[in-house]
Design an enzyme around this catalytic site. Structure first.
Site, PDB file in Angstrom:
ATOM      1  N   ARG A 120       0.876  -1.123   0.006  1.00  0.00           N
ATOM      2  CA  ARG A 120      -0.291   0.088   0.112  1.00  0.00           C
ATOM      3  C   ARG A 120       0.892   1.315   0.022  1.00  0.00           C
ATOM      4  NH1 ARG A 120      -5.341  -2.244   2.348  1.00  0.00           N
ATOM      5  NH2 ARG A 120      -6.492  -2.373   0.467  1.00  0.00           N
ATOM      6  N   GLN A 125      -1.014   3.103  -5.521  1.00  0.00           N
ATOM      7  CA  GLN A 125      -2.290   3.225  -5.379  1.00  0.00           C
ATOM      8  C   GLN A 125      -3.695   3.101  -6.572  1.00  0.00           C
ATOM      9  OE1 GLN A 125      -3.145   7.202  -3.516  1.00  0.00           O
ATOM     10  NE2 GLN A 125      -2.149   6.449  -1.646  1.00  0.00           N
ATOM     11  N   ASP A 128      -4.419  -0.801  -6.938  1.00  0.00           N
ATOM     12  CA  ASP A 128      -4.749  -1.461  -5.419  1.00  0.00           C
ATOM     13  C   ASP A 128      -6.328  -2.125  -5.595  1.00  0.00           C
ATOM     14  OD1 ASP A 128      -5.460  -1.908  -2.848  1.00  0.00           O
ATOM     15  OD2 ASP A 128      -4.972  -0.162  -1.955  1.00  0.00           O
ATOM     16  N   SER A 131      -8.559  -1.669  -2.355  1.00  0.00           N
ATOM     17  CA  SER A 131      -9.356  -0.803  -2.134  1.00  0.00           C
ATOM     18  C   SER A 131     -10.399  -0.472  -3.197  1.00  0.00           C
ATOM     19  CB  SER A 131      -8.527   0.634  -2.133  1.00  0.00           C
ATOM     20  OG  SER A 131      -7.458   0.485  -1.291  1.00  0.00           O
ATOM     21  N   TYR A 223      -2.089  -2.407   9.000  1.00  0.00           N
ATOM     22  CA  TYR A 223      -3.209  -3.422   9.096  1.00  0.00           C
ATOM     23  C   TYR A 223      -3.296  -3.819  10.651  1.00  0.00           C
ATOM     24  CZ  TYR A 223      -2.992  -4.258   4.045  1.00  0.00           C
ATOM     25  OH  TYR A 223      -2.995  -4.115   2.559  1.00  0.00           O
TER      26      TYR A 223
HETATM   27  P1  NAD Z   1      -8.600  -4.987   5.779  1.00  0.00           P
HETATM   28  O1  NAD Z   1      -9.494  -5.360   4.749  1.00  0.00           O
HETATM   29  O2  NAD Z   1      -7.179  -5.819   5.861  1.00  0.00           O
HETATM   30  O3  NAD Z   1      -9.283  -5.161   7.125  1.00  0.00           O
HETATM   31  C1  NAD Z   1     -10.439  -4.596   7.360  1.00  0.00           C
HETATM   32  C2  NAD Z   1     -10.438  -3.972   8.836  1.00  0.00           C
HETATM   33  O4  NAD Z   1     -10.843  -4.986   9.881  1.00  0.00           O
HETATM   34  C3  NAD Z   1      -9.379  -3.276   9.228  1.00  0.00           C
HETATM   35  O5  NAD Z   1      -9.593  -2.077   9.792  1.00  0.00           O
HETATM   36  C4  NAD Z   1      -8.897  -4.001  10.588  1.00  0.00           C
HETATM   37  O6  NAD Z   1      -8.256  -2.926  11.557  1.00  0.00           O
HETATM   38  C5  NAD Z   1     -10.271  -4.589  11.114  1.00  0.00           C
HETATM   39  N1  NAD Z   1      -9.905  -5.657  11.872  1.00  0.00           N
HETATM   40  C6  NAD Z   1      -9.150  -6.707  12.057  1.00  0.00           C
HETATM   41  N2  NAD Z   1      -9.565  -7.573  13.140  1.00  0.00           N
HETATM   42  C7  NAD Z   1     -10.479  -7.223  13.682  1.00  0.00           C
HETATM   43  C8  NAD Z   1     -11.190  -7.451  14.847  1.00  0.00           C
HETATM   44  N3  NAD Z   1     -10.917  -8.628  15.597  1.00  0.00           N
HETATM   45  N4  NAD Z   1     -12.342  -6.561  15.474  1.00  0.00           N
HETATM   46  C9  NAD Z   1     -12.683  -5.519  14.611  1.00  0.00           C
HETATM   47  N5  NAD Z   1     -12.064  -5.077  13.483  1.00  0.00           N
HETATM   48  C10 NAD Z   1     -10.924  -5.922  13.213  1.00  0.00           C
HETATM   49  O7  NAD Z   1      -8.047  -3.689   5.834  1.00  0.00           O
HETATM   50  P2  NAD Z   1      -8.132  -2.542   4.502  1.00  0.00           P
HETATM   51  O8  NAD Z   1      -9.272  -2.120   3.930  1.00  0.00           O
HETATM   52  O9  NAD Z   1      -7.244  -3.113   3.565  1.00  0.00           O
HETATM   53  O10 NAD Z   1      -7.369  -1.291   5.280  1.00  0.00           O
HETATM   54  C11 NAD Z   1      -6.205  -1.332   6.021  1.00  0.00           C
HETATM   55  C12 NAD Z   1      -5.502  -0.048   6.233  1.00  0.00           C
HETATM   56  O11 NAD Z   1      -4.895   0.138   5.141  1.00  0.00           O
HETATM   57  C13 NAD Z   1      -6.476   1.179   6.414  1.00  0.00           C
HETATM   58  O12 NAD Z   1      -5.692   1.993   7.319  1.00  0.00           O
HETATM   59  C14 NAD Z   1      -6.465   1.626   5.203  1.00  0.00           C
HETATM   60  O13 NAD Z   1      -6.950   2.945   5.339  1.00  0.00           O
HETATM   61  C15 NAD Z   1      -5.179   1.403   4.679  1.00  0.00           C
HETATM   62  N6  NAD Z   1      -4.794   1.866   3.317  1.00  0.00           N
HETATM   63  C16 NAD Z   1      -3.888   2.408   2.584  1.00  0.00           C
HETATM   64  C17 NAD Z   1      -3.854   2.320   1.149  1.00  0.00           C
HETATM   65  C18 NAD Z   1      -2.622   2.758   0.757  1.00  0.00           C
HETATM   66  O14 NAD Z   1      -1.870   3.720   1.136  1.00  0.00           O
HETATM   67  N7  NAD Z   1      -2.465   2.941  -0.700  1.00  0.00           N
HETATM   68  C19 NAD Z   1      -4.598   1.726   0.476  1.00  0.00           C
HETATM   69  C20 NAD Z   1      -5.784   1.204   1.121  1.00  0.00           C
HETATM   70  C21 NAD Z   1      -6.077   1.055   2.370  1.00  0.00           C
END
Ligand code: NAD
Length: 370
Positions: A120, A125, A128, A131, A223
């Site tokens: 990420r 981006q 991705d 996302s 994560y």
């Molecule tokens: P993900 O799909 O891996 O997980 C979804 C959510 O589930 C996460 O927020 C995680 O903390 C939560 N989770 C895990 N275990 C849990 C539990 N036991 N109880 C409650 N919640 C729980 O996450 P994602 O959508 O891929 O996003 C992860 C991070 O990456 C975020 O901060 C997001 O903003 C970031 N992100 C960054 C970029 C980038 O920089 N290019 C792109 C996409 C996402």
């Protein structure tokens, strides 16, 4: 250089890996594009549109024999032997759950790239897929069969629906925003402390066990970590009382490389009112709800509907348009524009992060045999 676009073999998959828009872009890079007959039919992209974009319509056999093969899902056991041994295949490979399939691809000699392993970082981006697909899933998930806002009418008052979002990543944030827009009373939970402010900035209430472990729950990569049994027990107590009052629960909680955490037990489902809905977006990774089944709508004994079908496959046209652009943005980096040929820089960090197999072996450190 020939690019092959396959019709997906999984009957539940409605998306397609290239759209007429991205076909044109590939042609602009000097590639020939072979699209299997009917590849985009379920996603609303008929053969004629690919043809007018400049693609050749071909059999599966011919699409599979291209230099670069594009798919939504990992090639099936039936497809792998029909790939060229020096082919490059790009798809979402779901590698953690399917090591034997990775071995089969390695033995076939192909270079297999898993889009979901892209880091990420800013440069990635536009590629991705996690996302782009999670955003749509979160949007679609909040649609359910009743009105969400409170309404005062001459016939009486309809109370606002209570929506609880579990897991506040990309899909969860979109579900919160959509629920708020539609007038629901929204609460949300996550184990990463950074999400609290995000939830509140969207006008929803944050609900979580905020102890010392919670403060450390985020990895450097942004994560979630797997939580301790003690934390999970405290979390379950909190959720049990909260969930009983909810009309809609959207679960999106995931931990990279691990099965989805079990957050909603059968007993919790039992505590909910008849007519409530649980949408389990983590279902393909084992599910956050004990009763959800991949691809199915489950009715619990007490009348709760548990939605386990993929949401992106219900909006295949938008999902494919974004997925295809992600794939194009990545594939473009593997192509030498001057010589109009494939030229992979094996030292590129995006290539290293996503390449599972190459030259007859598994090359990704996370999947190499111990
Ligand atoms: P993900 O799909 O891996 O997980 C979804 C959510 O589930 C996460 O927020 C995680 O903390 C939560 N989770 C895990 N275990 C849990 C539990 N036991 N109880 C409650 N919640 C729980 O996450 P994602 O959508 O891929 O996003 C992860 C991070 O990456 C975020 O901060 C997001 O903003 C970031 N992100 C960054 C970029 C980038 O920089 N290019 C792109 C996409 C996402």
């Amino acid at each position: 250089m020939r690019i092959g676009v396959l019709a997906e073999t999984d009957p539940a998959e409605t998306r397609v890996a290239a759209t007429p828009e991205t076909v044109k872009k590939f042609l602009g890079l000097g590639a020939d594009v072979s699209v299997e007959h009917g590849a985009g039919a379920k996603a609303g992209f008929p053969d004629a549109e690919y043809q007018s974009a400049g693609a050749q319509l071909v059999s599966a056999e011919e699409a599979l024999s291209a230099d670069l093969v594009l798919k939504v899902r990992r090639p099936s056991g039936g497809e792998i032997p029909r790939l060229r041994s020096d082919a490059i295949v790009i798809a979402t490979m779901d590698p953690y759950e399917h090591r034997e399939a990775i071995e089969t691809m390695a033995k076939a000699g192909v270079a297999a790239f898993a889009m979901e392993l892209l880091p990420r970082i800013t440069r990635a981006q536009s590629m991705d897929v996690l996302s782009s697909q999670a955003n749509l899933a979160g949007y679609r998930a909040a649609e359910y069969g009743r009105a969400l806002p409170m309404m005062m009418t001459p016939a009486g008052t309809v109370t606002a629906a209570k929506l609880f979002v579990m897991g506040v990543g990309v899909a969860g944030l979109q579900a919160i925003a959509t629920g708020r827009r539609l007038g629901a009373v929204v609460t949300a939970t996550d184990v990463r402390p950074a999400t609290k402010e995000q939830v509140e900035s969207l006008g929803a209430k944050f609900v979580a066990v905020e102890d010392e472990e919670f403060k450390q729950a985020e990895t450097a990569g942004g994560y979630a970590k797997e939580m301790s049994d003690a934390y999970k027990a405290k979390q379950a107590d909190l959720i049990a009382s909260h969930i009983a009052k909810q009309d809609i629960v959207v679960t999106t909680a995931l931990i990279p490389g691990r099965p989805a955490p079990r957050l909603v037990t059968a007993d919790m489902v039992k505590s909910m009112r008849a007519g409530s809905v649980i949408v389990d977006l983590a279902v393909e990774r084992g599910g956050n709800c004990e009763l959800s089944r991949p691809g199915e709508l489950v009715f619990s004994d007490n009348g709760v509907r548990i939605v386990g079908y993929s949401n992106v496959t219900r909006i295949p046209s938008s999902a494919s348009a974004l997925y295809a652009r992600n794939l194009y943005a990545f594939a473009e980096t593997l192509i030498d524009k001057e010589n109009k040929s494939l030229a992979v820089n094996w030292d590129d960090e995006l290539v290293k992060a996503t390449c599972l197999t190459r030259g007859g072996a598994i090359v990704h450190p996370n999947f190499m045999p111990q």
